[in-house]
Design an enzyme around this catalytic site. Sequence first.
Site, PDB file in Angstrom:
ATOM      1  N   HIS A  33      49.953 -13.128 -56.111  1.00 31.42           N
ATOM      2  CA  HIS A  33      48.605 -13.150 -56.694  1.00 31.42           C
ATOM      3  C   HIS A  33      47.473 -12.887 -55.693  1.00 31.42           C
ATOM      4  O   HIS A  33      46.663 -11.980 -55.880  1.00 31.42           O
ATOM      5  CB  HIS A  33      48.312 -14.534 -57.300  1.00 31.42           C
ATOM      6  CG  HIS A  33      49.336 -15.049 -58.233  1.00 31.42           C
ATOM      7  ND1 HIS A  33      49.445 -14.632 -59.541  1.00 31.42           N
ATOM      8  CD2 HIS A  33      50.308 -15.988 -58.057  1.00 31.42           C
ATOM      9  CE1 HIS A  33      50.412 -15.300 -60.129  1.00 31.42           C
ATOM     10  NE2 HIS A  33      50.967 -16.119 -59.256  1.00 31.42           N
TER      11      HIS A  33
HETATM   12  C1  BDR Z   1      46.855 -18.932 -58.128  1.00 30.42           C
HETATM   13  O1  BDR Z   1      47.284 -20.292 -58.150  1.00 30.42           O
HETATM   14  C2  BDR Z   1      47.823 -20.648 -56.908  1.00 30.42           C
HETATM   15  O2  BDR Z   1      49.000 -21.411 -57.058  1.00 30.42           O
HETATM   16  C3  BDR Z   1      48.083 -19.360 -56.161  1.00 30.42           C
HETATM   17  O3  BDR Z   1      47.909 -19.548 -54.768  1.00 30.42           O
HETATM   18  C4  BDR Z   1      47.029 -18.418 -56.714  1.00 30.42           C
HETATM   19  O4  BDR Z   1      45.813 -18.516 -56.016  1.00 30.42           O
HETATM   20  C5  BDR Z   1      47.657 -18.191 -59.181  1.00 30.42           C
HETATM   21  O5  BDR Z   1      47.404 -18.729 -60.443  1.00 30.42           O
END
Ligand code: BDR
Length: 321
Positions: free
Chosen positions: A251
């Site tokens: 992500h």
């Molecule tokens: C986001 O949530 C976190 O767990 C990850 O680092 C990312 O920023 C994804 O939904």
Amino acid sequence: MQRILIDTDPGVDDALALLLALKSPELKIEAITTVSGNVHVEQATQNLLRILGLLDLSEFPMIAQGEAQPLVKLLVMAEHVHGEDGLGNISELSNHDGCPRYPLADCNISTISGVDLILELVNRYPNELVIVALGPLTNISRAIQKDPECMQQLQSIVLMGGVFREYGNVTTTAEFNVFVDPHAAHEVFSSGIPIHTVPLDVTHQVVLTGKRLNAETEEYDDRLSNFLRESTQTCMEFYRENVGFYGLHIHDALPIGILTHPHLFESVNAYVQVETEGNLTSGMTVADLRGVHSISKPNAQICLKVNADSFLKLFFQRILN
Ligand code: BDR
Ligand code: CA
């Protein structure tokens, strides 16, 4: 070179994003601030130092620790996804000689808070600084509350957060970063600061399988490649059990790619609102993407598409060189 400040809650995918940013010649990382999210902010700061320790940096960005608690809600963390230490439990590992396998970088942590460092840098570089937000938006909303005029001098905020046309990853309606601090997200989206958001709709298009990671790194046996393999294992196991494949979504690396290779991404302008109250929908991001003219003026760009193959190639090319 684009001046950026990264606000982060490392986190396995945050680590990958930080490495990508540190290896992107288009970016000048002026500072990194930490926030509670995947792990508590104190652990997040430790993790940041461990990540910085992977590279032979001649100079470090400024670092400051930010907010420990969301604006209103109680903190929710994601250790079940990222491991107890947030980095797949690599902090416990040691070499044969007993020394930590992934030592902390020997760099200073600012005596001022994350919020104050954000304001200081926006003041220092008016209309030049982009904040890349990879965690809950608590630090950024606190900075807006403290000095709204100063924050209007940001060039923009590029953030990983929200979900519009899919299910969320915490609840059916909410993505983690917005879910953890919906009040902060509401404030940021209402601030009038130019925002480019990278939601789950697009981060889910980039699938890093364990097989691909092993194939890309198999010829390397240095600290960084070992970190890539070891820190991602817990997260990949979580995905195998809960998402249906052995791998992960990277992500937080996507907002970095948007800044360095914008032609790989497609976005639309929209009016984004954040649900702060709903019992079932707290943290939901709402935007009318039906293609009809919305009555409200757009307050953000929403990224909806990425050239996933080219992005993954770029990611490995940069990270392993
Ligand atoms: C986001 O949530 C976190 O767990 C990850 O680092 C990312 O920023 C994804 O939904
Ligand atoms: Ca994150």
